[in-house]
Scaffold this motif. Structure first.
Motif, PDB file in Angstrom:
ATOM      1  N   ARG A   1       0.821  -1.204   0.000  1.00  0.00           N
ATOM      2  CA  ARG A   1       0.000   0.000   0.000  1.00  0.00           C
ATOM      3  C   ARG A   1       0.857   1.257   0.000  1.00  0.00           C
ATOM      4  NH1 ARG A   1      -3.639  -3.009   4.489  1.00  0.00           N
ATOM      5  NH2 ARG A   1      -4.446  -4.572   3.053  1.00  0.00           N
ATOM      6  N   ARG A   2       2.085   1.125   0.505  1.00  0.00           N
ATOM      7  CA  ARG A   2       2.992   2.271   0.488  1.00  0.00           C
ATOM      8  C   ARG A   2       3.763   2.360  -0.815  1.00  0.00           C
ATOM      9  NH1 ARG A   2       4.074   0.125   5.661  1.00  0.00           N
ATOM     10  NH2 ARG A   2       6.077  -0.677   4.947  1.00  0.00           N
ATOM     11  N   ARG A   3       4.210   1.230  -1.321  1.00  0.00           N
ATOM     12  CA  ARG A   3       5.091   1.237  -2.490  1.00  0.00           C
ATOM     13  C   ARG A   3       4.358   1.041  -3.817  1.00  0.00           C
ATOM     14  NH1 ARG A   3      10.392  -2.207  -0.399  1.00  0.00           N
ATOM     15  NH2 ARG A   3      10.821  -0.923   1.452  1.00  0.00           N
ATOM     16  N   LEU A   4       3.201   0.389  -3.777  1.00  0.00           N
ATOM     17  CA  LEU A   4       2.420   0.145  -4.989  1.00  0.00           C
ATOM     18  C   LEU A   4       0.970   0.579  -4.755  1.00  0.00           C
ATOM     19  CD1 LEU A   4       3.752  -3.421  -5.883  1.00  0.00           C
ATOM     20  CD2 LEU A   4       4.415  -1.265  -6.963  1.00  0.00           C
ATOM     21  N   PRO A   5       0.749   1.854  -4.576  1.00  0.00           N
ATOM     22  CA  PRO A   5      -0.604   2.316  -4.227  1.00  0.00           C
ATOM     23  C   PRO A   5      -1.646   2.000  -5.285  1.00  0.00           C
ATOM     24  CG  PRO A   5       0.829   4.174  -4.782  1.00  0.00           C
ATOM     25  CD  PRO A   5       1.715   2.973  -4.653  1.00  0.00           C
ATOM     26  N   ARG A   6      -1.263   1.977  -6.561  1.00  0.00           N
ATOM     27  CA  ARG A   6      -2.250   1.656  -7.589  1.00  0.00           C
ATOM     28  C   ARG A   6      -2.745   0.222  -7.450  1.00  0.00           C
ATOM     29  NH1 ARG A   6       0.111   3.416 -13.327  1.00  0.00           N
ATOM     30  NH2 ARG A   6       1.734   1.998 -12.629  1.00  0.00           N
ATOM     31  N   LEU A   7      -1.840  -0.680  -7.137  1.00  0.00           N
ATOM     32  CA  LEU A   7      -2.227  -2.064  -6.936  1.00  0.00           C
ATOM     33  C   LEU A   7      -3.151  -2.199  -5.731  1.00  0.00           C
ATOM     34  CD1 LEU A   7      -2.031  -5.087  -7.557  1.00  0.00           C
ATOM     35  CD2 LEU A   7       0.085  -5.153  -6.223  1.00  0.00           C
ATOM     36  N   ALA A   8      -2.910  -1.406  -4.702  1.00  0.00           N
ATOM     37  CA  ALA A   8      -3.742  -1.453  -3.506  1.00  0.00           C
ATOM     38  C   ALA A   8      -5.094  -0.784  -3.707  1.00  0.00           C
ATOM     39  CB  ALA A   8      -2.999  -0.792  -2.339  1.00  0.00           C
ATOM     40  N   GLY A   9      -5.273  -0.097  -4.826  1.00  0.00           N
ATOM     41  CA  GLY A   9      -6.545   0.562  -5.071  1.00  0.00           C
ATOM     42  C   GLY A   9      -6.633   1.961  -4.507  1.00  0.00           C
ATOM     43  N   VAL A  10      -5.513   2.618  -4.325  1.00  0.00           N
ATOM     44  CA  VAL A  10      -5.526   3.993  -3.823  1.00  0.00           C
ATOM     45  C   VAL A  10      -5.913   4.930  -4.963  1.00  0.00           C
ATOM     46  CG1 VAL A  10      -4.159   5.859  -2.833  1.00  0.00           C
ATOM     47  CG2 VAL A  10      -3.813   3.497  -2.055  1.00  0.00           C
ATOM     48  N   GLY A  11      -6.952   5.714  -4.734  1.00  0.00           N
ATOM     49  CA  GLY A  11      -7.443   6.640  -5.754  1.00  0.00           C
ATOM     50  C   GLY A  11      -7.435   8.071  -5.248  1.00  0.00           C
ATOM     51  N   ARG A  12      -8.358   8.865  -5.780  1.00  0.00           N
ATOM     52  CA  ARG A  12      -8.376  10.284  -5.394  1.00  0.00           C
ATOM     53  C   ARG A  12      -8.744  10.423  -3.919  1.00  0.00           C
ATOM     54  NH1 ARG A  12     -13.884  12.157  -6.195  1.00  0.00           N
ATOM     55  NH2 ARG A  12     -15.110  10.602  -7.340  1.00  0.00           N
ATOM     56  N   PRO A  13      -8.148  11.379  -3.225  1.00  0.00           N
ATOM     57  CA  PRO A  13      -8.273  11.472  -1.764  1.00  0.00           C
ATOM     58  C   PRO A  13      -9.695  11.655  -1.254  1.00  0.00           C
ATOM     59  CG  PRO A  13      -6.440  12.805  -2.541  1.00  0.00           C
ATOM     60  CD  PRO A  13      -7.178  12.358  -3.761  1.00  0.00           C
ATOM     61  N   GLY A  14     -10.568  12.271  -2.035  1.00  0.00           N
ATOM     62  CA  GLY A  14     -11.912  12.528  -1.550  1.00  0.00           C
ATOM     63  C   GLY A  14     -12.913  11.416  -1.812  1.00  0.00           C
ATOM     64  N   HIS A  15     -12.433  10.273  -2.268  1.00  0.00           N
ATOM     65  CA  HIS A  15     -13.338   9.190  -2.674  1.00  0.00           C
ATOM     66  C   HIS A  15     -12.947   7.880  -2.020  1.00  0.00           C
ATOM     67  CE1 HIS A  15     -15.021   6.146  -5.548  1.00  0.00           C
ATOM     68  NE2 HIS A  15     -16.029   6.995  -5.554  1.00  0.00           N
ATOM     69  N   VAL A  16     -13.938   7.033  -1.755  1.00  0.00           N
ATOM     70  CA  VAL A  16     -13.714   5.671  -1.266  1.00  0.00           C
ATOM     71  C   VAL A  16     -14.384   4.713  -2.236  1.00  0.00           C
ATOM     72  CG1 VAL A  16     -14.346   3.999   0.521  1.00  0.00           C
ATOM     73  CG2 VAL A  16     -13.461   6.245   1.161  1.00  0.00           C
ATOM     74  N   ALA A  17     -13.643   3.713  -2.698  1.00  0.00           N
ATOM     75  CA  ALA A  17     -14.203   2.692  -3.577  1.00  0.00           C
ATOM     76  C   ALA A  17     -14.760   1.555  -2.733  1.00  0.00           C
ATOM     77  CB  ALA A  17     -13.142   2.174  -4.536  1.00  0.00           C
ATOM     78  N   LEU A  18     -16.015   1.202  -2.990  1.00  0.00           N
ATOM     79  CA  LEU A  18     -16.676   0.125  -2.263  1.00  0.00           C
ATOM     80  C   LEU A  18     -16.740  -1.093  -3.177  1.00  0.00           C
ATOM     81  CD1 LEU A  18     -18.216  -0.768   0.287  1.00  0.00           C
ATOM     82  CD2 LEU A  18     -20.303   0.122  -0.783  1.00  0.00           C
ATOM     83  N   THR A  19     -16.176  -2.211  -2.726  1.00  0.00           N
ATOM     84  CA  THR A  19     -16.102  -3.403  -3.568  1.00  0.00           C
ATOM     85  C   THR A  19     -16.576  -4.637  -2.807  1.00  0.00           C
ATOM     86  OG1 THR A  19     -13.814  -4.042  -2.994  1.00  0.00           O
ATOM     87  CG2 THR A  19     -14.099  -2.382  -4.734  1.00  0.00           C
ATOM     88  N   PHE A  20     -17.118  -5.596  -3.574  1.00  0.00           N
ATOM     89  CA  PHE A  20     -17.613  -6.852  -3.019  1.00  0.00           C
ATOM     90  C   PHE A  20     -17.038  -8.013  -3.814  1.00  0.00           C
ATOM     91  CE2 PHE A  20     -20.732  -3.614  -2.057  1.00  0.00           C
ATOM     92  CZ  PHE A  20     -21.066  -3.867  -0.735  1.00  0.00           C
ATOM     93  N   ASP A  21     -16.662  -9.084  -3.114  1.00  0.00           N
ATOM     94  CA  ASP A  21     -16.079 -10.269  -3.738  1.00  0.00           C
ATOM     95  C   ASP A  21     -16.999 -11.482  -3.628  1.00  0.00           C
ATOM     96  OD1 ASP A  21     -13.841  -8.754  -4.201  1.00  0.00           O
ATOM     97  OD2 ASP A  21     -12.456 -10.033  -3.098  1.00  0.00           O
ATOM     98  N   ASP A  22     -16.758 -12.460  -4.500  1.00  0.00           N
ATOM     99  CA  ASP A  22     -17.236 -13.848  -4.415  1.00  0.00           C
ATOM    100  C   ASP A  22     -18.613 -14.114  -5.013  1.00  0.00           C
ATOM    101  OD1 ASP A  22     -14.864 -14.219  -3.114  1.00  0.00           O
ATOM    102  OD2 ASP A  22     -15.730 -14.868  -1.199  1.00  0.00           O
ATOM    103  N   GLY A  23     -19.362 -13.096  -5.412  1.00  0.00           N
ATOM    104  CA  GLY A  23     -20.684 -13.325  -5.982  1.00  0.00           C
ATOM    105  C   GLY A  23     -20.588 -13.673  -7.464  1.00  0.00           C
ATOM    106  N   PRO A  24     -21.743 -13.665  -8.135  1.00  0.00           N
ATOM    107  CA  PRO A  24     -23.075 -13.346  -7.606  1.00  0.00           C
ATOM    108  C   PRO A  24     -23.710 -14.533  -6.893  1.00  0.00           C
ATOM    109  CG  PRO A  24     -23.232 -13.852  -9.932  1.00  0.00           C
ATOM    110  CD  PRO A  24     -21.765 -13.897  -9.596  1.00  0.00           C
TER     111      PRO A  24
END
Length: 259
Positions: A43-66
């Motif tokens: 998360r420190r060295r590869l922020p894109r891989l960790a999903g770090v985006g614009r500071p004012g936004h949070v990405a909400l994700t769900f796994d394993d479905g449908p």
């Protein structure tokens, strides 16, 4: 002292066996080495891989479905909250539950690939990895008319083979910066909210699960119950919540395949 034919002097049977086994072991080590991508250092060295985006936004994700037994509950809850999310789907579930997939897209959510099945990739199988991701992405496109953009490997284990497969399939690997630990038998809405809050910052990506297919039975209810608290907490902090498509994570994989 003479030696037997074909035998190198000074090498015991154990050392010869080790020499024979060394190349496969080295290959396996190279294959598994990237699997530590879930560690905080990424998360420190590869922020894109960790999903770090614009500071004012949070990405909400769900796994394993449908999952026809639980995913619709999440769709209803998200609609009530006025939030859209990214669902990382498994290809084998996509083909079994096409109506759930179509409804997810109809409600404005983004679909991404979680693999064809939720297997553990400990042995190198590069050709199989490519086929599985192409098959899963193709299933999504066939049902929705849209080729997915993102890929998250099961368990967050991004081996070298699966990284290469993602590139071949034109998918962008992305992990997460905060999770709810909602897959455990003891998870509650409060525990999920607390776990997410402990790791969440602006620009982060939240991992939850919309099914218990690979988790403790019924644990999806904890994630469902936690949604209002997670969304309200983000909004109270001045953060918007939405899918990865709105997260402005710059692509790291060339999208060279024709769609």
């Amino acid at each position: 002292m003479p030696t037997s034919p074909g035998r190198s002097p000074g090498r015991s049977p154990a050392r010869r066996a080790a020499a024979v086994l060394a190349p496969p072991a080295a290959v396996a080590a190279a294959h598994i080495a990237p699997a530590a991508t879930w560690l905080p250092v990424v998360r420190r060295r590869l922020p894109r891989l960790a999903g770090v985006g614009r500071p004012g936004h949070v990405a909400l994700t769900f796994d394993d479905g449908p999952d026809p037994g639980s995913t619709p509950c999440f769709l209803d809850a998200l609609e009530a909250l006025g939030v859209r999310a990214t669902f990382f789907v498994l290809g084998d579930s996509v083909v079994r539950h096409p109506s759930v997939v179509r409804e997810t897209v109809r409600r404005g959510h983004e679909l991404a690939v979680h693999g064809w099945s939720h297997d553990r990739p400990w042995r190198p199988a590069p050709a199989d990895d490519v086929r599985a991701l192409l098959r899963a992405a193709g299933a999504v496109r066939e049902l929705t008319g849209r080729y997915p953009r993102w890929y998250r490997p099961p368990y967050g284990v991004l081996t070298s083979g699966r990284w290469a497969a993602a590139r071949a399939a034109g998918l962008r690997p992305v992990l997460w910066t905060a999770w709810g630990r909602d897959w455990t038998a003891g998870a509650t809405p409060a525990s999920v909210c607390s776990a997410v809050a402990a790791g969440l910052r602006g620009g982060g990506t939240v991992l939850l699960h919309d099914t218990d297919r690979m988790s403790a039975p019924g644990c999806w209810r904890a994630a469902l119950g936690a949604l209002p608290g997670i969304v309200d907490g983000c909004r109270d902090a001045g953060l918007s919540v939405g899918p990865l498509a709105e997260h402005e994570v710059p692509p790291a994989v060339p999208r060279s395949r024709s769609r």
